[in-house]
Enzyme design. Structure first.
Site, PDB file in Angstrom:
ATOM      1  N   LYS A 132       0.851  -1.195   0.000  1.00  0.00           N
ATOM      2  CA  LYS A 132       0.000   0.000   0.000  1.00  0.00           C
ATOM      3  C   LYS A 132       0.878   1.233   0.000  1.00  0.00           C
ATOM      4  O   LYS A 132       2.018   1.172   0.457  1.00  0.00           O
ATOM      5  CB  LYS A 132      -0.879   0.014   1.267  1.00  0.00           C
ATOM      6  CG  LYS A 132      -2.097   0.896   1.157  1.00  0.00           C
ATOM      7  CD  LYS A 132      -3.239   0.169   0.487  1.00  0.00           C
ATOM      8  CE  LYS A 132      -4.417   1.067   0.227  1.00  0.00           C
ATOM      9  NZ  LYS A 132      -5.596   0.296  -0.211  1.00  0.00           N
ATOM     10  N   ASP A 172      -7.105   4.393  -4.399  1.00  0.00           N
ATOM     11  CA  ASP A 172      -7.754   4.256  -3.083  1.00  0.00           C
ATOM     12  C   ASP A 172      -8.334   5.647  -2.822  1.00  0.00           C
ATOM     13  O   ASP A 172      -8.582   6.396  -3.792  1.00  0.00           O
ATOM     14  CB  ASP A 172      -6.731   3.831  -2.012  1.00  0.00           C
ATOM     15  CG  ASP A 172      -7.393   3.364  -0.712  1.00  0.00           C
ATOM     16  OD1 ASP A 172      -7.826   2.205  -0.638  1.00  0.00           O
ATOM     17  OD2 ASP A 172      -7.518   4.175   0.238  1.00  0.00           O
TER      18      ASP A 172
HETATM   19  P1  NDP Z   1     -12.933   7.991  -2.741  1.00  0.00           P
HETATM   20  O1  NDP Z   1     -11.844   8.961  -2.551  1.00  0.00           O
HETATM   21  O2  NDP Z   1     -13.482   7.749  -4.087  1.00  0.00           O
HETATM   22  O3  NDP Z   1     -14.157   8.316  -1.778  1.00  0.00           O
HETATM   23  C1  NDP Z   1     -13.975   8.415  -0.400  1.00  0.00           C
HETATM   24  C2  NDP Z   1     -15.285   8.817   0.236  1.00  0.00           C
HETATM   25  O4  NDP Z   1     -15.170   8.664   1.648  1.00  0.00           O
HETATM   26  C3  NDP Z   1     -15.633  10.276   0.001  1.00  0.00           C
HETATM   27  O5  NDP Z   1     -17.020  10.421   0.002  1.00  0.00           O
HETATM   28  C4  NDP Z   1     -14.998  10.970   1.200  1.00  0.00           C
HETATM   29  O6  NDP Z   1     -15.609  12.195   1.543  1.00  0.00           O
HETATM   30  C5  NDP Z   1     -15.254   9.946   2.289  1.00  0.00           C
HETATM   31  N1  NDP Z   1     -14.188  10.049   3.294  1.00  0.00           N
HETATM   32  C6  NDP Z   1     -12.874   9.772   3.115  1.00  0.00           C
HETATM   33  N2  NDP Z   1     -12.185  10.005   4.242  1.00  0.00           N
HETATM   34  C7  NDP Z   1     -13.081  10.440   5.124  1.00  0.00           C
HETATM   35  C8  NDP Z   1     -12.972  10.842   6.476  1.00  0.00           C
HETATM   36  N3  NDP Z   1     -11.795  10.820   7.127  1.00  0.00           N
HETATM   37  N4  NDP Z   1     -14.128  11.226   7.098  1.00  0.00           N
HETATM   38  C9  NDP Z   1     -15.311  11.237   6.440  1.00  0.00           C
HETATM   39  N5  NDP Z   1     -15.458  10.870   5.161  1.00  0.00           N
HETATM   40  C10 NDP Z   1     -14.369  10.477   4.518  1.00  0.00           C
HETATM   41  O7  NDP Z   1     -12.354   6.597  -2.122  1.00  0.00           O
HETATM   42  P2  NDP Z   1     -12.872   5.108  -2.387  1.00  0.00           P
HETATM   43  O8  NDP Z   1     -14.327   5.094  -2.576  1.00  0.00           O
HETATM   44  O9  NDP Z   1     -11.976   4.515  -3.394  1.00  0.00           O
HETATM   45  O10 NDP Z   1     -12.492   4.424  -0.980  1.00  0.00           O
HETATM   46  C11 NDP Z   1     -13.426   4.337   0.096  1.00  0.00           C
HETATM   47  C12 NDP Z   1     -12.972   3.230   1.047  1.00  0.00           C
HETATM   48  O11 NDP Z   1     -12.952   1.975   0.346  1.00  0.00           O
HETATM   49  C13 NDP Z   1     -11.578   3.377   1.644  1.00  0.00           C
HETATM   50  O12 NDP Z   1     -11.567   2.835   2.945  1.00  0.00           O
HETATM   51  C14 NDP Z   1     -10.717   2.504   0.734  1.00  0.00           C
HETATM   52  O13 NDP Z   1      -9.559   2.079   1.383  1.00  0.00           O
HETATM   53  C15 NDP Z   1     -11.679   1.354   0.485  1.00  0.00           C
HETATM   54  N6  NDP Z   1     -11.429   0.525  -0.690  1.00  0.00           N
HETATM   55  C16 NDP Z   1     -11.315   1.090  -1.934  1.00  0.00           C
HETATM   56  C17 NDP Z   1     -11.115   0.278  -3.022  1.00  0.00           C
HETATM   57  C18 NDP Z   1     -11.071   0.832  -4.406  1.00  0.00           C
HETATM   58  O14 NDP Z   1     -10.996   0.013  -5.345  1.00  0.00           O
HETATM   59  N7  NDP Z   1     -11.130   2.127  -4.619  1.00  0.00           N
HETATM   60  C19 NDP Z   1     -10.949  -1.184  -2.888  1.00  0.00           C
HETATM   61  C20 NDP Z   1     -11.172  -1.668  -1.544  1.00  0.00           C
HETATM   62  C21 NDP Z   1     -11.384  -0.829  -0.500  1.00  0.00           C
HETATM   63  P3  NDP Z   1     -14.777  13.575   1.350  1.00  0.00           P
HETATM   64  O15 NDP Z   1     -14.694  13.772  -0.127  1.00  0.00           O
HETATM   65  O16 NDP Z   1     -15.580  14.607   2.055  1.00  0.00           O
HETATM   66  O17 NDP Z   1     -13.421  13.342   1.981  1.00  0.00           O
HETATM   67  O1  2IT Z   2      -7.995  -1.471  -0.668  1.00  0.00           O
HETATM   68  C1  2IT Z   2      -7.947  -1.970  -1.811  1.00  0.00           C
HETATM   69  O2  2IT Z   2      -8.069  -3.186  -1.995  1.00  0.00           O
HETATM   70  C2  2IT Z   2      -7.748  -1.069  -2.947  1.00  0.00           C
HETATM   71  N1  2IT Z   2      -7.684   0.149  -2.741  1.00  0.00           N
HETATM   72  C3  2IT Z   2      -7.595  -1.621  -4.326  1.00  0.00           C
HETATM   73  C4  2IT Z   2      -6.193  -2.119  -4.561  1.00  0.00           C
HETATM   74  C5  2IT Z   2      -5.871  -2.509  -5.977  1.00  0.00           C
HETATM   75  O3  2IT Z   2      -4.688  -2.807  -6.181  1.00  0.00           O
HETATM   76  O4  2IT Z   2      -6.741  -2.546  -6.843  1.00  0.00           O
END
Ligand code: NDP
Ligand code: 2IT
Length: 452
Positions: A132, A172
């Site tokens: 990561k 992420d």
């Molecule tokens: P994005 O940046 O696309 O979206 C994040 C969302 O979460 C936004 O709405 C943001 O709001 C909110 N957010 C982030 N940090 C905070 C915080 N500290 N407090 C309140 N709201 C918060 O990220 P993703 O959708 O890609 O990721 C969301 C989660 O999913 C994370 O935990 C990530 O690790 C996990 N994840 C993502 C994957 C992926 O493929 N993208 C795969 C597996 C897990 P704001 O804009 O106001 O900050």
């Molecule tokens: O938390 C996760 O699994 C991710 N942000 C996706 C990682 C990836 O390599 O697609």
């Protein structure tokens, strides 16, 4: 033969040592506790896992890189951020895991995410190790040109540590298609190589896999559906609360709606929206993906069915299903108690470690089906690995083929977690099932490959 309780005592000592050796990293301690507190049954049953040094190696990253990321803002002022890449474990394949750009990023946060990623990637059954990275850079309010300059500076150091056979980053929080584009461009320029498999989450016209943007959210809903099936129910007609409004949340809502559930909320760091008619995804995508706006704009434009609650807890909204999809520790004990009081049946983690340990305990005690992130949100990294496979073969698959593979992988992860939990005396406990099944696969590979 050591007993489970003797084994647990050994693991507890190791946890104390982890806290001493890694001070001021509470998220990493939390992730290590969550895993090591469930391993006693398998370590007691299989003496090879008690081999001195195996778990000690597993909790120590193979490599950690921290670097300066200088860049110029639009006013010409020099800014300095910190970049990280933690290459945690490569026993099963090249390090694989996302990059997070958020002001809260520090070494402990990246280590917790990298540690989770080892087990998650193992559960996919594919050949990917765990890693990561990210930065404390805050993309909010930054112009496109600033984001590009930041990404170029970040990659100017990162490029020497990554490669399609070495370490393959992706997105992420704060890193989506736009950032992956800028990062890939700079990698290509520095290395003079078209090495598509060095990053995943690329654009569909230049090496990206169809369904990668959708994969994490879709996969989590498929995992939730599988947990509901175990209880003799499906998603049709169920009300769902979803937090976040980014990549994971949006495609979670899309799949829930497609399967007949009613997703009534989304949120960001300013508050949450509840829409009794169900979230209008076109409007949400317009506001979040096109305009980069805040969720209050959704309520303003949606009309009478929706309202915005500034700063509130989305978990106050009554629902059958809860799918936390924003960030770590966003669902605490109080929120869990409220969800239980309101009759929640399943909680499935789209985000990484969004539920605090106390909340997980409460939910499980109350008989709520609980899908831990390392199993439930593994669809994203799984399709990243499918993207790598397509890049390697210089081909691209249809959306239907990728979706079918994703569905098979999620079903198989659910079955593995369910059966493993049962085998080790914890029926219905997906946390134990996921941790033990992920551990077995990585530990077997580490033992076979010697002390490295
Ligand atoms: P994005 O940046 O696309 O979206 C994040 C969302 O979460 C936004 O709405 C943001 O709001 C909110 N957010 C982030 N940090 C905070 C915080 N500290 N407090 C309140 N709201 C918060 O990220 P993703 O959708 O890609 O990721 C969301 C989660 O999913 C994370 O935990 C990530 O690790 C996990 N994840 C993502 C994957 C992926 O493929 N993208 C795969 C597996 C897990 P704001 O804009 O106001 O900050
Ligand atoms: O938390 C996760 O699994 C991710 N942000 C996706 C990682 C990836 O390599 O697609």
């Amino acid at each position: 033969m050591t007993t489970r309780s003797e084994t647990q005592t050994t693991l507890d000592h190791l946890l104390t040592e982890i806290e001493h050796r890694n001070p001021a990293q509470p998220e990493f301690h939390q992730a290590a506790h969550e895993v090591l507190e469930t391993l006693a049954p398998v370590v007691a049953a299989r003496p090879e896992y008690a081999e001195p040094g195996l778990i000690e190696r597993l909790v120590e990253p193979e490599r950690q890189v921290i670097f300066r990321v200088p860049w110029q803002d639009d006013q010409g002022r020099v800014r300095v951020n910190r970049g990280f890449r933690v290459e945690f474990n490569s026993a099963l394949g090249p390090y694989k895991g996302g990059l997070r750009f958020h002001p809260s990023v520090n070494l402990g946060v990246i280590k917790f995410l990298g540690f989770e990623q080892i087990f998650k990637n193992a559960l996919t059954g594919l050949g990917i190790g765990g890693g990561k990275g990210g930065s404390d850079f805050d993309p909010h309010g930054r112009s496109d040109a600033e984001v590009m300059r930041f990404c170029q500076s970040f990659m100017t150091e990162l490029y020497r540590h990554i490669g399609e056979h070495t370490d393959v980053p992706a997105g992420d929080i704060g890193v989506g298609g736009r950032e992956i584009g800028y990062l890939f461009g700079q990698y290509r320029r520095i290395t003079n190589r078209w090495e598509a498999g060095v990053l995943t989450g690329k654009g569909r016209g230049w090496g990206g896999s169809l369904i990668r943007p959708e994969a994490t959210g879709y996969g989590n809903v498929l995992f939730a559906a599988a947990m509901m099936r175990e209880r003799g129910e499906d998603l049709e007609g169920q009300t769902a609360v979803v937090s976040g409004s980014g990549n994971v949340a949006i495609y979670t809502i899309e799949k829930l709606t497609a399967l007949g559930a009613n997703a009534v909320t989304c949120s960001d760091s300013s508050g949450y929206v509840v829409d009794e008619k169900g979230i209008d995804l076109d409007l949400l995508k317009q506001i979040k993906e096109v305009e980069c706006g805040r969720v209050d704009a959704y309520a303003e434009r949606r009309g009478a069915s929706a309202r915005f609650v500034p700063g509130g807890s989305v978990w106050d909204v009554p629902a059958d299903l809860a799918l936390p999809s924003a960030t770590q520790n966003e669902l605490d004990e109080n929120a869990a108690a409220t969800l239980i009081r309101n009759g929640v049946k399943a909680v499935s983690e789209g985000a990484n470690m969004p539920t605090t340990p106390e909340a997980v305990h409460l939910l499980q005690q109350a008989g709520v089906a609980f899908g831990p992130g390392k199993a439930a949100n593994a669809g994203g990294v799984a399709v990243s690995a499918l993207e790598m496979a397509q890049n390697h073969a210089r081909t691209s698959w249809t959306a239907a083929r990728v979706e079918e593979e994703l569905a098979d992988i999620m079903t198989s992860i659910h079955t593995t977690c369910h059966e493993t939990a049962e085998r080790y005396g914890a029926p219905g406990d997906y946390v134990t099932g996921a941790n033990i099944a992920g551990f077995e696969r990585v530990a077997d590979a580490m033992l076979a490959q010697g002390v490295i």
